[in-house]
Design a protein around this motif. Structure first.
Motif, mmCIF file in Angstrom:
data_model
loop_
_atom_site.group_PDB
_atom_site.id
_atom_site.type_symbol
_atom_site.label_atom_id
_atom_site.label_comp_id
_atom_site.label_asym_id
_atom_site.label_seq_id
_atom_site.Cartn_x
_atom_site.Cartn_y
_atom_site.Cartn_z
ATOM 1 N N LEU A 81 0.866 -1.178 0.000
ATOM 2 C CA LEU A 81 0.000 0.000 0.000
ATOM 3 C C LEU A 81 0.900 1.224 0.000
ATOM 4 N N THR A 82 0.690 2.117 -0.979
ATOM 5 C CA THR A 82 1.583 3.272 -1.083
ATOM 6 C C THR A 82 1.221 4.320 -0.017
ATOM 7 N N HIS A 83 2.199 5.148 0.277
ATOM 8 C CA HIS A 83 2.054 6.143 1.348
ATOM 9 C C HIS A 83 1.777 7.531 0.762
ATOM 10 N N ARG A 84 1.097 8.362 1.538
ATOM 11 C CA ARG A 84 1.040 9.797 1.219
ATOM 12 C C ARG A 84 2.260 10.469 1.826
ATOM 13 N N ASP A 85 2.331 11.796 1.629
ATOM 14 C CA ASP A 85 3.489 12.509 2.166
ATOM 15 C C ASP A 85 3.543 12.406 3.683
ATOM 16 N N ASP A 86 2.358 12.358 4.314
ATOM 17 C CA ASP A 86 2.360 12.304 5.781
ATOM 18 C C ASP A 86 2.431 10.877 6.310
ATOM 19 N N GLY A 87 2.587 9.911 5.416
ATOM 20 C CA GLY A 87 2.770 8.541 5.881
ATOM 21 C C GLY A 87 1.488 7.751 6.020
ATOM 22 N N SER A 88 0.350 8.373 5.798
ATOM 23 C CA SER A 88 -0.897 7.621 5.849
ATOM 24 C C SER A 88 -1.132 6.961 4.496
ATOM 25 N N PRO A 89 -1.976 5.936 4.441
ATOM 26 C CA PRO A 89 -2.175 5.254 3.155
ATOM 27 C C PRO A 89 -2.871 6.142 2.125
ATOM 28 N N ARG A 90 -2.482 5.974 0.864
ATOM 29 C CA ARG A 90 -3.150 6.706 -0.206
ATOM 30 C C ARG A 90 -4.551 6.176 -0.437
ATOM 31 N N CYS A 91 -4.786 4.977 0.022
ATOM 32 C CA CYS A 91 -6.067 4.323 -0.218
ATOM 33 C C CYS A 91 -7.218 5.147 0.335
ATOM 34 N N VAL A 92 -8.305 5.263 -0.458
ATOM 35 C CA VAL A 92 -9.480 6.004 -0.012
ATOM 36 C C VAL A 92 -10.641 5.057 0.265
ATOM 37 N N ALA A 93 -10.352 3.781 0.360
ATOM 38 C CA ALA A 93 -11.346 2.775 0.713
ATOM 39 C C ALA A 93 -12.551 2.820 -0.205
ATOM 40 N N CYS A 94 -12.288 2.908 -1.508
ATOM 41 C CA CYS A 94 -13.391 2.956 -2.471
ATOM 42 C C CYS A 94 -13.897 1.559 -2.791
ATOM 43 N N LEU A 95 -13.162 0.538 -2.424
ATOM 44 C CA LEU A 95 -13.509 -0.861 -2.644
ATOM 45 C C LEU A 95 -13.443 -1.295 -4.107
ATOM 46 N N CYS A 96 -12.843 -0.452 -4.958
ATOM 47 C CA CYS A 96 -12.700 -0.856 -6.359
ATOM 48 C C CYS A 96 -11.878 -2.131 -6.469
ATOM 49 N N CYS A 97 -10.782 -2.193 -5.719
ATOM 50 C CA CYS A 97 -9.899 -3.341 -5.850
ATOM 51 C C CYS A 97 -10.585 -4.612 -5.383
ATOM 52 N N SER A 98 -11.225 -4.535 -4.225
ATOM 53 C CA SER A 98 -11.841 -5.752 -3.713
ATOM 54 C C SER A 98 -12.985 -6.186 -4.609
ATOM 55 N N THR A 99 -13.617 -5.227 -5.317
ATOM 56 C CA THR A 99 -14.674 -5.583 -6.260
ATOM 57 C C THR A 99 -14.085 -6.267 -7.481
ATOM 58 N N ALA A 100 -12.935 -5.746 -7.924
ATOM 59 C CA ALA A 100 -12.339 -6.287 -9.143
ATOM 60 C C ALA A 100 -11.689 -7.639 -8.895
ATOM 61 N N GLU A 193 -4.032 16.790 -1.876
ATOM 62 C CA GLU A 193 -4.876 16.685 -0.694
ATOM 63 C C GLU A 193 -5.990 17.729 -0.790
ATOM 64 N N PRO A 194 -7.132 17.516 -0.156
ATOM 65 C CA PRO A 194 -8.208 18.518 -0.169
ATOM 66 C C PRO A 194 -7.668 19.865 0.300
#
Ligand code: SF4
Ligand code: SF4
Lengths: 209, 382
Positions: A81-100, A193-194
């Motif tokens: 899982l890739t990191h953002r600049d602040d070290g949190s995951p880039r993942c936004v929990a959209c569930l696209c991967c688990s669906t695919a 980031e927002p």
């Protein structure tokens, strides 16, 4: 109208071929040549380096795992899982991967950012992110599906053998700790980031339409 | 007394050597195939003594295999014939061991004359003969015939194993082994008839003596040599003649149902057979223990206008003979293993065709030609 026909000549077998003996001797010659080449290399210690010179004549055994070859960038290894600049995951929990995922081996428990966090309303984050690497078929669909470049398989790492089945189930911490072949935990693609300039500023409550 | 001591010693040495041969050949086979296929081969098994790590270029793998075999569950099929099932591995390996009894692996040793130059009178002097040790466990008058008889018994082990295992694959394997070995025995026996006609004897030590005095059998019987080698490889049931255990069709053929040490007996029996057939080919076609141009008195080279006579003491000749025999056998074993890793497996019907339609007529023809030539030569002399 029939097309052009090309008559293939059948290979003929000469008496020498059919007696088998000459061909046997020839075959023995070939294998003996390789035997002496290999033995010569072994005895003289002149074994070609299988890492740097994989196509060299002679012994080409790679003594894995002491020796490893670099994999191509596209090679699909264990996920990270890739990191953002602040070290949190880039993942936004959209569930696209688990669906695919055709093997249905990704489990994500999404969570909302707390009230007041500037990401709240724009995106979620994975509270839990679990991949059962034993079920995974390493198809790479999850990587293709991800809109955020949050999951990658560029670690260059094989699935290691474990003693216990549960060790194959990689949780979020484990996935976050994996690094790419080049040692980075980030991705090359920029992320806004927002609130950043360049961020579209569209969220679930205030859509663009 | 000397007879019993020397015979016991010879038996111990030969059987002791053959007991090791399987482990050794296992290593040779693995490493040789690895070299041929541009691999490193087995090298991971390690014996650790403190900080010392012994790998011995993969030899430790043979030890590891031995330990593994001993600790395997000694599983037996519930059906089938238990007595025959247990008997089969023994019946398979014993004939191979027995064959070594008649193979001469060096010239006769005359104990009283170690440092003297060889004198043909020794062989006729009763007192000297009484203190001599032939380097051959049993010098049978029937020689080659004994070999055919015992080699023929080898098939029983495979057939019994196939029959008693209560498994269709085993049965098929046993059947194939039986038919293949019986077929090739015919060609094998006939291919030697020519050689026997030339040597005028069936005793193996006299065959070697003939070759020492004239020339190696391979030069007077080249066709028989090829036929015999082919048939001998077929008798060992190794690739390319390994349909009895063809794993792609019969799992492991007649020893599918065997585990642990019983399976190891079949496997090592195969290696012993390779060893023995090499020794046999050496004895009959490659001059036995004779080093080229070495007679019982030493080096004798009287060709190309040269006249070299270099006399050696008796024990040197014996030693050279023994080493030569070992080297020739080693070379033939090497070539047999090389064949095993070079050729693909024949189909079962191809094996039968090769045996009955090619080897057998060729062997008969060889007998005919040899007989005719001998007749002409003898009438010329007479
Ligand atoms: S690589 Fe394929 S199987 Fe594995 S987690 Fe991704 S989508 Fe699922
Ligand atoms: S990894 Fe990518 S696709 Fe999977 S949930 Fe996270 S953002 Fe969505």
């Amino acid at each position: 109208m029939p097309g052009k026909t090309k008559v293939l000549k059948k290979p003929t077998r000469t008496l020498a071929d059919q007696s088998y003996l000459i061909e046997v001797v020839k075959g023995l010659g070939t294998t003996l040549k390789h035997f002496f080449q290999g033995t010569g290399q072994m005895v003289s210690g002149n074994v070609p380096n299988a890492v740097t010179d994989p196509l060299a004549e002679g012994i080409s055994t790679l003594s894995y795992p002491e020796e490893k070859r670099a994999y191509s960038e596209r090679w699909r290894g264990v996920h990270r899982l890739t990191h953002r600049d602040d070290g949190s995951p880039r993942c936004v929990a959209c569930l696209c991967c688990s669906t695919a995922c055709p093997a249905q081996c990704i489990y994500i428990k999404p969570g909302e950012y707390p009230e007041g966090d500037k990401r709240r309303g724009y995106e979620r984050y994975p509270v839990e992110f679990v991949i059962d690497e034993l079920r995974c078929i390493f198809c790479g669909f999850c990587v293709e599906a991800c809109p955020c470049d949050a999951i990658r398989m560029d670690t260059g790492t094989h699935m290691t053998a474990f003693d216990v089945k549960s060790d194959f189930v990689y949780d979020k911490d484990k996935l976050m700790s994996m690094v790419s072949q080049h040692g980075t935990q980030k991705s090359e693609n920029p992320r806004h980031e927002p609130g950043d300039p360049g961020h579209p500023g569209i969220d679930r409550l205030h859509g663009g339409h | 007394m000397l007879f019993w001591i020397s015979t016991t010693l010879k038996v111990l040495v030969v059987v002791g050597f053959l007991a090791q041969v399987a482990a050794l050949l296992l290593w040779v086979e693995r490493k040789q195939s690895a070299m041929m296929q541009s691999r490193i081969g087995p090298n991971r098994a390690t014996i650790k003594i403190g900080s010392l790590e012994i790998r011995a270029a993969g030899l430790v793998h043979s030890i590891a295999d031995g330990i593994k075999m001993v600790w395997k569950a000694d599983w037996e099929p519930t059906g089938g014939d238990h007595l025959l099932y247990r008997l089969a591995p023994i019946v398979a390996i014993v004939p191979a061991l027995c064959l070594c009894a008649v193979l001469p692996f060096g010239p006769t040793v005359f104990l009283d004359h170690g440092r003297d130059l060889y004198d043909p009178a020794w062989a006729t002097d009763a007192a000297t003969l009484a203190r001599s040790v032939p380097l051959q466990i049993a010098n049978l008058d029937v020689g080659v015939l004994f070999i055919f008889a015992i080699a023929g018994a080898g098939v029983i082990g495979a057939a019994l194993a196939g029959w008693s295992s209560d498994n269709k694959f085993s049965l098929m394997g046993g059947l194939r082994a039986a038919s293949q070995m019986v077929s090739y025995e015919v060609a094998m026996g006939l291919s030697l008839v020519g050689a026997m006609m030339i040597y005028q004897t069936v005793r193996l030590d006299e065959m070697v003596t003939w070759q020492t005095q004239h020339c190696w059998g391979i030069f007077v019987q080249p066709v028989a040599f090829v036929l015999f080698v082919t048939a001998a490889i077929a008798e060992t049931k190794r690739v390319p003649f390994d349909t009895p255990e063809g794993e792609s069709e019969l799992v492991a053929g007649y020893f599918t149902e065997y585990a642990g040490l019983k399976m190891a007996m079949f496997a090592s029996g195969e290696f012993v057979e390779v060893c023995v057939s090499s020794a046999l080919i050496t004895t009959i076609f490659l001059g036995g223990w004779q080093f080229p141009f070495v007679q019982l008195t030493g080096l004798e080279f009287h060709y190309l206008g040269l006249n070299i006579s270099w006399h050696w003491a008796h024990f040197v000749v014996v030693l050279v003979g023994f080493i030569t025999f070992s080297l020739k056998c080693a070379f033939l074993i090497f070539m047999q293993l090389q064949v095993r890793w070079t050729l693909p497996r024949f189909r079962y019907d191809q094996i039968m065709k090769l045996g009955w339609r090619m080897l057998l007529p060729a062997a008969l023809l060889n007998v005919l030609v040899t007989g005719t030539v001998l007749l002409f030569l003898n009438s010329g002399n007479g």
